[in-house]
Design a protein around this motif. Structure first.
Motif, PDB file in Angstrom:
ATOM      1  N   CYS A  12      47.664  26.970  35.602  1.00  0.00           N
ATOM      2  CA  CYS A  12      48.526  26.329  34.604  1.00  0.00           C
ATOM      3  C   CYS A  12      49.201  27.423  33.774  1.00  0.00           C
ATOM      4  O   CYS A  12      48.951  27.563  32.582  1.00  0.00           O
ATOM      5  CB  CYS A  12      47.711  25.380  33.724  1.00  0.00           C
ATOM      6  N   GLY A  13      50.017  28.218  34.485  1.00  0.00           N
ATOM      7  CA  GLY A  13      50.816  29.245  33.809  1.00  0.00           C
ATOM      8  C   GLY A  13      52.226  28.706  33.648  1.00  0.00           C
ATOM      9  O   GLY A  13      52.428  27.568  33.218  1.00  0.00           O
ATOM     10  N   THR A  14      53.220  29.512  34.048  1.00  0.00           N
ATOM     11  CA  THR A  14      54.617  29.085  33.896  1.00  0.00           C
ATOM     12  C   THR A  14      54.860  27.743  34.579  1.00  0.00           C
ATOM     13  O   THR A  14      55.303  26.774  33.954  1.00  0.00           O
ATOM     14  CB  THR A  14      55.560  30.151  34.517  1.00  0.00           C
ATOM     15  N   VAL A  15      54.572  27.663  35.878  1.00  0.00           N
ATOM     16  CA  VAL A  15      54.927  26.470  36.649  1.00  0.00           C
ATOM     17  C   VAL A  15      53.989  25.300  36.311  1.00  0.00           C
ATOM     18  O   VAL A  15      54.436  24.165  36.098  1.00  0.00           O
ATOM     19  CB  VAL A  15      54.893  26.767  38.169  1.00  0.00           C
ATOM     20  N   ARG A  46      41.866  30.369  34.655  1.00  0.00           N
ATOM     21  CA  ARG A  46      40.872  31.436  34.507  1.00  0.00           C
ATOM     22  C   ARG A  46      40.379  31.505  33.069  1.00  0.00           C
ATOM     23  O   ARG A  46      39.207  31.685  32.802  1.00  0.00           O
ATOM     24  CB  ARG A  46      41.484  32.789  34.894  1.00  0.00           C
ATOM     25  N   ASP A  47      41.314  31.354  32.122  1.00  0.00           N
ATOM     26  CA  ASP A  47      40.970  31.538  30.718  1.00  0.00           C
ATOM     27  C   ASP A  47      41.338  30.278  29.922  1.00  0.00           C
ATOM     28  O   ASP A  47      42.502  30.069  29.570  1.00  0.00           O
ATOM     29  CB  ASP A  47      41.748  32.763  30.190  1.00  0.00           C
ATOM     30  N   LYS A  50      43.559  30.185  26.488  1.00  0.00           N
ATOM     31  CA  LYS A  50      45.006  30.447  26.372  1.00  0.00           C
ATOM     32  C   LYS A  50      45.748  29.186  25.960  1.00  0.00           C
ATOM     33  O   LYS A  50      45.389  28.084  26.379  1.00  0.00           O
ATOM     34  CB  LYS A  50      45.567  30.876  27.732  1.00  0.00           C
ATOM     35  N   ARG A  52      48.537  26.456  26.240  1.00  0.00           N
ATOM     36  CA  ARG A  52      49.285  25.889  27.390  1.00  0.00           C
ATOM     37  C   ARG A  52      50.486  25.112  26.880  1.00  0.00           C
ATOM     38  O   ARG A  52      50.782  24.024  27.374  1.00  0.00           O
ATOM     39  CB  ARG A  52      48.396  24.990  28.252  1.00  0.00           C
ATOM     40  N   GLY A  81      48.920  30.912  42.611  1.00  0.00           N
ATOM     41  CA  GLY A  81      49.530  32.072  43.269  1.00  0.00           C
ATOM     42  C   GLY A  81      48.496  32.963  43.920  1.00  0.00           C
ATOM     43  O   GLY A  81      47.286  32.841  43.672  1.00  0.00           O
ATOM     44  N   LYS A 105      54.656  30.437  48.200  1.00  0.00           N
ATOM     45  CA  LYS A 105      55.302  30.830  49.470  1.00  0.00           C
ATOM     46  C   LYS A 105      54.527  31.910  50.208  1.00  0.00           C
ATOM     47  O   LYS A 105      54.523  31.947  51.435  1.00  0.00           O
ATOM     48  CB  LYS A 105      56.746  31.271  49.244  1.00  0.00           C
ATOM     49  N   GLY A 187      59.376  34.277  32.763  1.00  0.00           N
ATOM     50  CA  GLY A 187      58.513  33.555  33.719  1.00  0.00           C
ATOM     51  C   GLY A 187      59.091  33.468  35.120  1.00  0.00           C
ATOM     52  O   GLY A 187      58.609  32.705  35.942  1.00  0.00           O
ATOM     53  N   GLU A 190      56.964  37.166  39.870  1.00  0.00           N
ATOM     54  CA  GLU A 190      55.599  36.942  40.354  1.00  0.00           C
ATOM     55  C   GLU A 190      54.619  37.713  39.468  1.00  0.00           C
ATOM     56  O   GLU A 190      55.019  38.645  38.747  1.00  0.00           O
ATOM     57  CB  GLU A 190      55.468  37.459  41.796  1.00  0.00           C
ATOM     58  N   GLY A 302      61.593  29.629  37.368  1.00  0.00           N
ATOM     59  CA  GLY A 302      61.469  29.155  35.989  1.00  0.00           C
ATOM     60  C   GLY A 302      60.620  27.890  35.911  1.00  0.00           C
ATOM     61  O   GLY A 302      60.421  27.195  36.902  1.00  0.00           O
ATOM     62  N   THR A 306      61.173  24.675  38.747  1.00  0.00           N
ATOM     63  CA  THR A 306      60.145  24.699  39.795  1.00  0.00           C
ATOM     64  C   THR A 306      59.270  23.451  39.701  1.00  0.00           C
ATOM     65  O   THR A 306      58.938  22.813  40.715  1.00  0.00           O
ATOM     66  CB  THR A 306      59.289  25.985  39.665  1.00  0.00           C
TER      67      THR A 306
HETATM   68  P1  NAP Z   1      51.432  32.349  36.323  1.00  0.00           P
HETATM   69  O1  NAP Z   1      52.297  32.055  35.175  1.00  0.00           O
HETATM   70  O2  NAP Z   1      50.886  33.718  36.494  1.00  0.00           O
HETATM   71  O3  NAP Z   1      50.228  31.305  36.305  1.00  0.00           O
HETATM   72  C1  NAP Z   1      49.164  31.379  37.188  1.00  0.00           C
HETATM   73  C2  NAP Z   1      48.103  30.392  36.716  1.00  0.00           C
HETATM   74  O4  NAP Z   1      47.073  30.353  37.677  1.00  0.00           O
HETATM   75  C3  NAP Z   1      47.456  30.748  35.386  1.00  0.00           C
HETATM   76  O5  NAP Z   1      47.248  29.585  34.651  1.00  0.00           O
HETATM   77  C4  NAP Z   1      46.113  31.366  35.788  1.00  0.00           C
HETATM   78  O6  NAP Z   1      45.089  31.141  34.849  1.00  0.00           O
HETATM   79  C5  NAP Z   1      45.817  30.585  37.037  1.00  0.00           C
HETATM   80  N1  NAP Z   1      45.003  31.282  38.034  1.00  0.00           N
HETATM   81  C6  NAP Z   1      45.316  32.385  38.749  1.00  0.00           C
HETATM   82  N2  NAP Z   1      44.341  32.691  39.612  1.00  0.00           N
HETATM   83  C7  NAP Z   1      43.390  31.756  39.432  1.00  0.00           C
HETATM   84  C8  NAP Z   1      42.113  31.519  40.021  1.00  0.00           C
HETATM   85  N3  NAP Z   1      41.646  32.317  40.963  1.00  0.00           N
HETATM   86  N4  NAP Z   1      41.406  30.454  39.580  1.00  0.00           N
HETATM   87  C9  NAP Z   1      41.880  29.640  38.622  1.00  0.00           C
HETATM   88  N5  NAP Z   1      43.085  29.806  38.037  1.00  0.00           N
HETATM   89  C10 NAP Z   1      43.816  30.845  38.449  1.00  0.00           C
HETATM   90  O7  NAP Z   1      52.188  32.014  37.711  1.00  0.00           O
HETATM   91  P2  NAP Z   1      53.454  31.066  37.923  1.00  0.00           P
HETATM   92  O8  NAP Z   1      54.681  31.837  37.618  1.00  0.00           O
HETATM   93  O9  NAP Z   1      53.220  29.767  37.279  1.00  0.00           O
HETATM   94  O10 NAP Z   1      53.419  30.920  39.519  1.00  0.00           O
HETATM   95  C11 NAP Z   1      52.455  30.122  40.156  1.00  0.00           C
HETATM   96  C12 NAP Z   1      52.831  29.951  41.635  1.00  0.00           C
HETATM   97  O11 NAP Z   1      54.110  29.361  41.713  1.00  0.00           O
HETATM   98  C13 NAP Z   1      52.924  31.255  42.427  1.00  0.00           C
HETATM   99  O12 NAP Z   1      52.522  31.023  43.747  1.00  0.00           O
HETATM  100  C14 NAP Z   1      54.429  31.559  42.410  1.00  0.00           C
HETATM  101  O13 NAP Z   1      54.830  32.325  43.509  1.00  0.00           O
HETATM  102  C15 NAP Z   1      54.985  30.175  42.510  1.00  0.00           C
HETATM  103  N6  NAP Z   1      56.323  29.998  41.971  1.00  0.00           N
HETATM  104  C16 NAP Z   1      56.629  30.469  40.730  1.00  0.00           C
HETATM  105  C17 NAP Z   1      57.897  30.255  40.230  1.00  0.00           C
HETATM  106  C18 NAP Z   1      58.287  30.753  38.869  1.00  0.00           C
HETATM  107  O14 NAP Z   1      59.462  30.655  38.519  1.00  0.00           O
HETATM  108  N7  NAP Z   1      57.373  31.279  38.069  1.00  0.00           N
HETATM  109  C19 NAP Z   1      58.854  29.573  41.003  1.00  0.00           C
HETATM  110  C20 NAP Z   1      58.489  29.106  42.272  1.00  0.00           C
HETATM  111  C21 NAP Z   1      57.221  29.322  42.740  1.00  0.00           C
HETATM  112  P3  NAP Z   1      45.177  31.697  33.327  1.00  0.00           P
HETATM  113  O15 NAP Z   1      46.340  30.964  32.698  1.00  0.00           O
HETATM  114  O16 NAP Z   1      43.904  31.322  32.712  1.00  0.00           O
HETATM  115  O17 NAP Z   1      45.430  33.151  33.450  1.00  0.00           O
END
Ligand code: NAP
Ligand code: HSE
Length: 433
Positions: A12-15, A46-47, A50, A52, A81, A105, A187, A190, A302, A306
């Motif tokens: 539960c990060g950006t997406v 993980r944390d 944080k 949300r 991811g 992906k 955001g 990667e 973003g 997404t």
């Molecule tokens: P992000 O902001 O880094 O968020 C990742 C989230 O996953 C965080 O909430 C993190 O926890 C959690 N996490 C990571 N590893 C974990 C694990 N082993 N167990 C439990 N929780 C875990 O990433 P994001 O940008 O949202 O991207 C997520 C996915 O979407 C990726 O595969 C990315 O390639 C894809 N994507 C992203 C975008 C974009 O624009 N950002 C667009 C299309 C696709 P914490 O919050 O506690 O750290």
């Protein structure tokens, strides 16, 4: 109303935050369309401390991916991811009877056969609209809108971060490191931004599109890729002087039963449609034998763009349309050799841009021209701005070539570098006209 679609989020990060926000803010609209509520029941991170964005009630948070298998859920949305712990968690969720929606992906490009085999074995569906081109529904375009076609070519701007960096450097003259930091803050990037700027993320997406369009399973190593991490502002300025813009393109096309594929920065004429794509936008051009040229455009990265694609997959699951949309039964089959016959570089032709930093002395231009001529490369234009004329002065020379085989061009570049008269190794990019 029918029973809710019970959703668990892995990440539960950006997406993920975007998904939680849309599910909460548009709950009534989505329930009306789906004929049942879409209910967020568990969020694994993980944390848990944080923030949300206020989108997730604290009691839904857990750090235990096992809850996604043990809680009563219908679907797990993987937006964590990576391909390590997350791959294991996803396989376990499918094994526990959860459908899967993922934006990952890298996971699909590298482990598609394993993930889809597991889904088939357990009768589960996988939605991955968000994995390619963010908010553009390009997966549906290929799997639904273009089913009457044999697709012959894909050309796309598939990485929002790279496009954001290139267009900010071009339009606002900003420097590479500052714009990359901005893209991370917004955001788009990667968790490891190397994947964005070295072309790997675009290659992951190209491999998924090539699978859907051509039925192949290209190993990542078979896709030649080059990113924007080596881009110098000076090349952006010279390209502009010549009437071109640099964009990171992912391309694949079918020629005589073989597939050409690559990811590379390319010089595009400023008026070309893909040259107009700015910021975190993506665009995908597809050619079908019936429909001919088509073009799709939208935000490729973003939070909400997404999440928009992810929620569309969730609605498909809620109304049981997923088998048509995602064809889980047919994708990434195992045990069938689907490695494409890749056209070698030697068979590909292009025009090229090359830039040389040279000592300003008599005969140097003739030396460069001579090497190009030896390798049958014909020069289309040359730029060399006047230097100070002092004995130790250096000049930038930029050459645009006519179309030539890539292999001949590479040999010419190697020879120029080997001869050692240039101050730095030659910088070069393909040119698309
Ligand atoms: P992000 O902001 O880094 O968020 C990742 C989230 O996953 C965080 O909430 C993190 O926890 C959690 N996490 C990571 N590893 C974990 C694990 N082993 N167990 C439990 N929780 C875990 O990433 P994001 O940008 O949202 O991207 C997520 C996915 O979407 C990726 O595969 C990315 O390639 C894809 N994507 C992203 C975008 C974009 O624009 N950002 C667009 C299309 C696709 P914490 O919050 O506690 O750290
Ligand atoms: N990091 C990716 C990009 C996110 O910049 O395009 C969307 O997949």
């Amino acid at each position: 109303m029918a029973q809710a679609l019970r959703i668990g989020l892995l990440g539960c990060g950006t997406v993920g935050t975007g998904v939680a926000r849309i599910l909460s803010e548009k709950a009534q609209q989505l329930a009306r369309i789906a004929g049942r509520p879409l209910e967020l029941c568990r969020v694994v991170v993980r944390d848990p401390s944080k923030s949300r964005d206020g989108a997730v009630p604290q009691h839904l948070l857990s750090t235990d991916p096992g809850t996604l298998c043990n809680d009563p859920l219908d679907v797990v949305v993987e937006v964590a991811g990576g391909t390590g712990a997350v791959r294991d968690a996803v396989l376990k969720c499918l094994g526990a009877g959860r459908d899967l929606v993922t934006a990952n992906k890298a996971l699909l490009a590298e482990y598609g056969p394993e993930i889809f085999e597991k889904a088939r074995k357990h009768g589960r569906a996988i939605g991955f609209e968000a994995a390619v081109a963010g908010g553009i529904p390009i997966i549906r375009v290929i799997t639904e809108g273009m089913v009457a076609n044999r697709i012959t070519a894909i050309q796309g701007i598939l990485n929002g971060t790279s496009n954001y960096i290139l267009s900010k450097m071009t339009d606002e003259g900003l420097n590479y490191a500052d714009v990359l930091a901005e893209a991370q803050k917004l955001g788009y990037a990667e968790a490891d931004p190397t994947l964005d700027v070295d072309g790997t993320d675009a290659a992951h997406k190209l491999s998924i599109l090539a699978h859907l369009a051509f039925g192949v399973q290209p190993p990542l190593e078979s896709i030649p890729r080059r990113g924007i991490d080596g881009i110098d502002a000076v090349d952006i300025r010279f390209a502009s002087e010549l009437g071109y813009t640099i964009r990171l393109l992912a391309e694949s096309w079918n020629r005589e039963g073989k597939l050409a594929m690559h990811v590379s920065p390319v010089l595009l004429r400023k008026q070309a449609p893909l040259a107009q794509v700015r910021g975190a936008y993506n665009a995908v051009a597809l050619v079908g034998d019936a429909v001919e040229d088509t073009l799709y455009y939208g935000k490729g990265a973003g939070m909400l763009p997404t999440a928009s694609s992810i929620v569309a997959d969730l609605v498909d699951l809620a109304v049981s349309r997923e088998r048509m949309v995602h064809r889980t039964g047919l994708l990434w089959p195992v045990g069938v050799s689907k490695e494409p016959a890749i056209l070698p570089d030697t068979d590909l032709k292009s025009r090229f841009y090359l830039r040389l930093l040279l000592p300003d002395r008599p005969g140097i231009m003739a030396e460069v021209a001579g090497i190009l001529a030896t390798h049958r490369i014909s020069i289309a234009s040359v730029i060399q701005h006047e230097s100070t004329g002092s004995p130790d002065s250096r000049v930038q020379m930029v050459i645009m070539t006519h179309e030539a085989p890539t292999s001949d061009f590479r040999m010419a570049v190697e020879e120029i570098n080997r001869r050692g008269f240039a101050v730095l190794p030659v910088t070069h990019y393909p040119v698309a006209d």
